[in-house]
Design an enzyme around this catalytic site. Sequence first.
Site, PDB file in Angstrom:
ATOM      1  N   GLU A   1       0.284  -1.379   0.026  1.00 64.85           N
ATOM      2  CA  GLU A   1      -0.429   0.261  -0.095  1.00 64.85           C
ATOM      3  C   GLU A   1       0.698   1.323   0.086  1.00 64.85           C
ATOM      4  OE1 GLU A   1      -3.368   0.455   2.774  1.00 64.85           O
ATOM      5  OE2 GLU A   1      -3.961   2.008   3.228  1.00 64.85           O
TER       6      GLU A   1
ATOM      7  N   LYS B   1      -7.593  -1.117  11.126  1.00 64.11           N
ATOM      8  CA  LYS B   1      -6.976  -0.740   9.518  1.00 64.11           C
ATOM      9  C   LYS B   1      -6.027  -0.430   9.544  1.00 64.11           C
ATOM     10  CE  LYS B   1      -6.693  -1.250   4.988  1.00 64.11           C
ATOM     11  NZ  LYS B   1      -5.455  -0.694   4.004  1.00 64.11           N
TER      12      LYS B   1
ATOM     13  N   ASP C   1       3.932 -14.442  11.987  1.00 62.31           N
ATOM     14  CA  ASP C   1       2.208 -14.920  11.630  1.00 62.31           C
ATOM     15  C   ASP C   1       1.316 -13.579  11.321  1.00 62.31           C
ATOM     16  OD1 ASP C   1       0.295 -16.033  10.905  1.00 62.31           O
ATOM     17  OD2 ASP C   1       0.423 -17.368  12.313  1.00 62.31           O
TER      18      ASP C   1
ATOM     19  N   HIS D   1      -2.744  10.647  -0.067  1.00 63.08           N
ATOM     20  CA  HIS D   1      -2.530  10.008  -0.111  1.00 63.08           C
ATOM     21  C   HIS D   1      -2.320   9.912  -2.062  1.00 63.08           C
ATOM     22  CE1 HIS D   1      -4.170   5.750  -0.224  1.00 63.08           C
ATOM     23  NE2 HIS D   1      -4.853   5.808  -1.037  1.00 63.08           N
TER      24      HIS D   1
END
Length: 437
Positions: free
Chosen positions: A85, A279, A295, A392
């Site tokens: 991202e 998130k 993991d 962004h």
Amino acid sequence: MNRAVSGFSKKSKTEKIEWLAANFLQNSPDSIKILESYWNEDASLQQLHDDFIENTLSNYYLPFGIAPNFLINGEMRVLPMVTEESSVVAAASNAAKFWMERGGFKAEVVSTEKNGQIHFNFFGKEKDIEDFFEAIKPKLRTSIQSIEKNMKARGGGLLELSLVDKSNILDGYFYIHATFETLDAMGANFINSCLEQIAQTFEEEAKNFEPFKQAATYPEVVMSILSNYVPECLVRATVSCKVDELTTKQHEGRYFAEKFVRAIEIAKTETRRAVTHNKGIMNGVDAVVLATGNDFRAVEAGVHAYASRNSYYGSLTHAKIENDVFTFWIELPLAIGTVGGLTSLHPLTKLAFEILQKPNAKQLMQIIAVAGLAQNFAAIRSLVTTGIQKGHMKMHLMNILNQLNATKAEKEKAIEHFKENAVSFSAVVGFLEKIRD
Ligand code: MEV
């Protein structure tokens, strides 16, 4: 066409690719070329990757970047980050610099206990299972002596065994709750091996327990597995400064701090916001977890369960203003390791540990929590000031240019042009058309 296959795992890599191309890929030569183009020319390095999983056809690259200027407990660190991202690494770097100039991050490990359960059925008398469990507890412990030997020598191993009665929510359901200290290992294999051995001893011993014999009801193990919910393996990271010190060219300190705290309160109250908020935290957390070969699914599952521990899903970060001091912190359950698994196998993971100056598991927990806090700080700062799209889309510009096959010269011109102009897909198309004319 019959697309089923048997004995697939026995085929060679080339045979597997040929089978796939013949049965599922429209444009076989090109598809095969794509797969092969990602093979490493160093055959032993490729073999290493082939052996990580089953049926490997190729490698799937993700960018490996770094975010510098992380001052954590007085030590300067560079964070290796693996993510697809755009903006994530830039945001982490910006937040790191911002807080480096304001005293840096403080982090502490609250606890390091991991756990697992042996889930079993028992439909007899509660007193019988309780008596049995107390009677065989020492045997359950000694049954794992050989598995535990090395871990114990290093100061870890099984901590406690307790019996939990859940028959009020599911008829006949009980479990043995086992807690562990696994030191620098994530410990999944160790814990699961211990649990399976304890479960076997438990069932064997049950056969000889008189009250079970008399009632003809024996406990029956359903499964034994570690839990990825690790609220007792907890780390906290904090930043703090006077509200005045938050003043920048873009915003006044107190106004910004109040809006920031409000944004956190919203994420604590409203699940729809909390999920996106968390998130964003995981953008930072996962990037370091992945770079260090840990993991990320285990971490994700545990973290989100922790975010719901109060019977609703809320923010993982907290913020307050007290006596003109702004404090922002995160608490995360993190079961990660710095030894074993991929950590000592993948060359880039080994390099990530070198970049991090070879942290132990506790230090890595702190670093990962800081990555999450920094990421959240950057996101909330943008959200309550300029909005995220401006920054962004600037970072996204390169993705759009690549999608449109822009040349190096075109990219340079576009970067210059979009310093002053808003980025959108159509604006970039329009710009390229213009300069290509
Ligand atoms: C995007 O990947 C993450 C954010 O949506 C996080 C947030 O909203 O806090 C920007």
